[in-house]
Design a protein around this motif. Structure first.
Motif, PDB file in Angstrom:
ATOM      1  N   TYR A  58     -31.463 -39.108 -63.217  1.00  0.00           N
ATOM      2  CA  TYR A  58     -30.685 -39.476 -64.395  1.00  0.00           C
ATOM      3  C   TYR A  58     -31.380 -40.647 -65.061  1.00  0.00           C
ATOM      4  CZ  TYR A  58     -28.709 -42.972 -61.245  1.00  0.00           C
ATOM      5  OH  TYR A  58     -28.552 -43.997 -60.342  1.00  0.00           O
ATOM      6  N   TYR A  59     -31.141 -40.790 -66.374  1.00  0.00           N
ATOM      7  CA  TYR A  59     -31.938 -41.710 -67.172  1.00  0.00           C
ATOM      8  C   TYR A  59     -31.093 -42.513 -68.146  1.00  0.00           C
ATOM      9  CZ  TYR A  59     -35.650 -38.564 -65.580  1.00  0.00           C
ATOM     10  OH  TYR A  59     -36.494 -37.817 -64.799  1.00  0.00           O
ATOM     11  N   ASP A  61     -30.511 -43.706 -71.881  1.00  0.00           N
ATOM     12  CA  ASP A  61     -30.727 -42.973 -73.137  1.00  0.00           C
ATOM     13  C   ASP A  61     -32.042 -43.375 -73.800  1.00  0.00           C
ATOM     14  OD1 ASP A  61     -27.216 -42.892 -74.151  1.00  0.00           O
ATOM     15  OD2 ASP A  61     -28.381 -41.585 -72.839  1.00  0.00           O
ATOM     16  N   LYS A  64     -34.843 -41.285 -72.039  1.00  0.00           N
ATOM     17  CA  LYS A  64     -34.646 -39.860 -71.807  1.00  0.00           C
ATOM     18  C   LYS A  64     -35.645 -39.064 -72.630  1.00  0.00           C
ATOM     19  CE  LYS A  64     -30.398 -39.081 -71.150  1.00  0.00           C
ATOM     20  NZ  LYS A  64     -28.947 -38.874 -71.371  1.00  0.00           N
ATOM     21  N   ASP A  65     -36.186 -38.027 -72.057  1.00  0.00           N
ATOM     22  CA  ASP A  65     -37.180 -37.134 -72.674  1.00  0.00           C
ATOM     23  C   ASP A  65     -38.567 -37.757 -72.783  1.00  0.00           C
ATOM     24  OD1 ASP A  65     -34.658 -36.030 -74.999  1.00  0.00           O
ATOM     25  OD2 ASP A  65     -35.219 -35.170 -73.064  1.00  0.00           O
ATOM     26  N   ARG A  66     -38.731 -39.002 -72.352  1.00  0.00           N
ATOM     27  CA  ARG A  66     -40.058 -39.624 -72.334  1.00  0.00           C
ATOM     28  C   ARG A  66     -40.497 -39.985 -70.915  1.00  0.00           C
ATOM     29  NH1 ARG A  66     -40.932 -44.424 -74.602  1.00  0.00           N
ATOM     30  NH2 ARG A  66     -38.785 -45.167 -74.360  1.00  0.00           N
ATOM     31  N   THR A  68     -40.066 -39.654 -66.612  1.00  0.00           N
ATOM     32  CA  THR A  68     -39.660 -38.754 -65.544  1.00  0.00           C
ATOM     33  C   THR A  68     -39.734 -39.489 -64.211  1.00  0.00           C
ATOM     34  OG1 THR A  68     -40.503 -36.827 -66.745  1.00  0.00           O
ATOM     35  CG2 THR A  68     -40.080 -36.559 -64.394  1.00  0.00           C
ATOM     36  N   ASN A  83     -44.275 -41.473 -70.605  1.00  0.00           N
ATOM     37  CA  ASN A  83     -45.035 -40.905 -71.712  1.00  0.00           C
ATOM     38  C   ASN A  83     -44.513 -41.433 -73.039  1.00  0.00           C
ATOM     39  OD1 ASN A  83     -46.452 -39.298 -69.830  1.00  0.00           O
ATOM     40  ND2 ASN A  83     -44.956 -37.646 -70.010  1.00  0.00           N
ATOM     41  N   SER A  84     -45.318 -41.258 -74.080  1.00  0.00           N
ATOM     42  CA  SER A  84     -44.923 -41.689 -75.434  1.00  0.00           C
ATOM     43  C   SER A  84     -44.410 -43.128 -75.415  1.00  0.00           C
ATOM     44  CB  SER A  84     -43.860 -40.743 -75.997  1.00  0.00           C
ATOM     45  OG  SER A  84     -44.320 -39.414 -76.038  1.00  0.00           O
TER      46      SER A  84
END
Length: 117
Positions: A58-59, A61, A64-66, A68, A83-84
């Protein structure tokens, strides 16, 4: 005695990637939840990502999506693939461990991540 040692921090340009590692010793690694926090000067330490004993991640916000989070129980190692990256991600990143999510009993010494614009 539990010991957590982070590595992998450094200087990277915006848009780049880094992978942090946290080597754990002194306990049964797979029996604990683990997480990553970060802190900048003058601010409170903030949650970044966590991973339950089951392996469910879990992350925050903001990442999230950047980012892992993952764990290798055979190697007693926690990872954070970032990433990013953005300048706002610049901070000291800390690895933490506890019996359940939200109860963090042990902390590493931190590793600096600096993202230049």
């Amino acid at each position: 005695q539990v010991q957590l040692v982070e590595s992998g921090g450094g200087l990277v340009q915006a848009g780049g990637s880094l992978r942090l590692s946290c080597a754990a010793s002194g306990h049964t690694f797979s029996s604990y939840a683990m997480g990553w926090f970060r802190q900048t000067p003058g601010k409170e330490r903030e949650f970044v990502a966590g991973i339950r004993r089951s392996g469910n991640p879990y992350y925050a916000d903001s990442v999230k999506d950047r980012f892992t989070i993952s764990r290798d129980n055979a190697k007693n190692t926690l990872y954070l693939q970032m990433n990013s990256l953005k300048p706002a991600d610049t901070a000291v990143y800390y690895c933490t461990l506890g019996p359940v999510v939200g109860r963090w009993d042990y902390w590493g010494q931190g590793t600096q991540v600096t993202v230049s614009s």
